[in-house]
Design an enzyme around this catalytic site. Structure first.
Site, PDB file in Angstrom:
ATOM      1  CG  HIS A  20      -0.284   0.417   2.203  1.00 42.31           C
ATOM      2  ND1 HIS A  20      -0.348  -0.653   3.447  1.00 42.31           N
ATOM      3  CD2 HIS A  20       0.104   1.306   3.217  1.00 42.31           C
ATOM      4  CE1 HIS A  20       0.108  -0.079   4.319  1.00 42.31           C
ATOM      5  NE2 HIS A  20      -0.004   1.390   4.237  1.00 42.31           N
ATOM      6  CG  ASP A  50       0.099  -3.962   2.683  1.00 46.03           C
ATOM      7  OD1 ASP A  50       0.490  -3.224   1.440  1.00 46.03           O
ATOM      8  OD2 ASP A  50      -0.612  -3.353   3.838  1.00 46.03           O
ATOM      9  N   GLY A 127       3.064   6.824   7.268  1.00 43.81           N
ATOM     10  CA  GLY A 127       4.517   7.054   7.328  1.00 43.81           C
ATOM     11  C   GLY A 127       5.059   5.844   8.189  1.00 43.81           C
ATOM     12  CG  ASN A 128       5.896   4.921  11.780  1.00 36.79           C
ATOM     13  OD1 ASN A 128       5.507   5.374  12.832  1.00 36.79           O
ATOM     14  ND2 ASN A 128       7.521   4.081  11.918  1.00 36.79           N
ATOM     15  CB  SER A 129       2.920   1.673   6.382  1.00 41.39           C
ATOM     16  OG  SER A 129       1.507   2.205   6.868  1.00 41.39           O
TER      17      SER A 129
END
Length: 179
Positions: A20, A50, A127-129
């Site tokens: 994502h 993902d 933003g940590n993804s």
């Protein structure tokens, strides 16, 4: 435009992130901790897990791959460190514990679920993804992927990571086949 996180998998320049994070991207730029910027190609993506893998042509001299832990050994109460780019604040680190293991989380856009997800209270925000969830030995136990917010815009202490053992199974196939 979007922003996310990732970590170096090997010395060939492969970088793990979330699907994502890069979905629909025509151009991907990687900024390393030392502000060295490099263009990256998307090598492979998988909606179901993902996960995605990028590749840069060359790694800066002072960056290194992170080792994958055996995520089956992660236990409730273990310390956890989340590293990433929350709210575009690069090179951020948070500390927490493992709150639960064996959670099932939706994969996002696909109709499948990700099993054995790791829940942590280490602060994970937009933003940590794609960034690593580490144990105290500096090994990747998971890939930060989701948060439960209860309608808020940021961390509420309920974050989820895709376990390293899923990464270990999926990423080599993405490198070899692209999907």
């Amino acid at each position: 435009q979007g922003a996310g996180s990732g970590f170096i998998l090997d010395t060939e320049g492969h970088i793990v992130t979330n699907n994502h994070v890069v979905e629909g991207a025509g151009f991907v730029s990687v900024v390393f901790y030392n502000n060295v910027e490099a263009q990256a190609e998307i090598v492979g993506t998988d909606d179901d897990s993902d996960l995605a893998v990028l590749r840069v042509a060359a790694l800066p001299d002072d960056v290194y791959p992170l080792p994958l832990a055996d995520s089956d050994l992660v236990q409730v109460g273990d310390w956890a460190i989340a590293i990433g780019n929350p709210f575009a604040l690069g090179s951020s680190m948070t500390l927490g514990i493992i709150s639960a293991v064996g959670r099932v989380i939706p994969s996002g856009v696909a109709g499948f679920s990700i099993p054995q997800a790791i829940q942590t209270d280490a602060a994970i925000n937009p933003g940590n993804s794609g960034g690593p969830l580490l144990n105290l030995a500096g090994q990747v136990i998971g890939v930060n992927a989701q948060i439960r917010t209860g309608g808020a815009n940021g961390n509420t202490g309920v974050g989820f990571a895709i376990p390293a053992n899923v990464v270990r199974r999926v990423i080599p196939v993405l490198i070899a086949n692209g999907s």
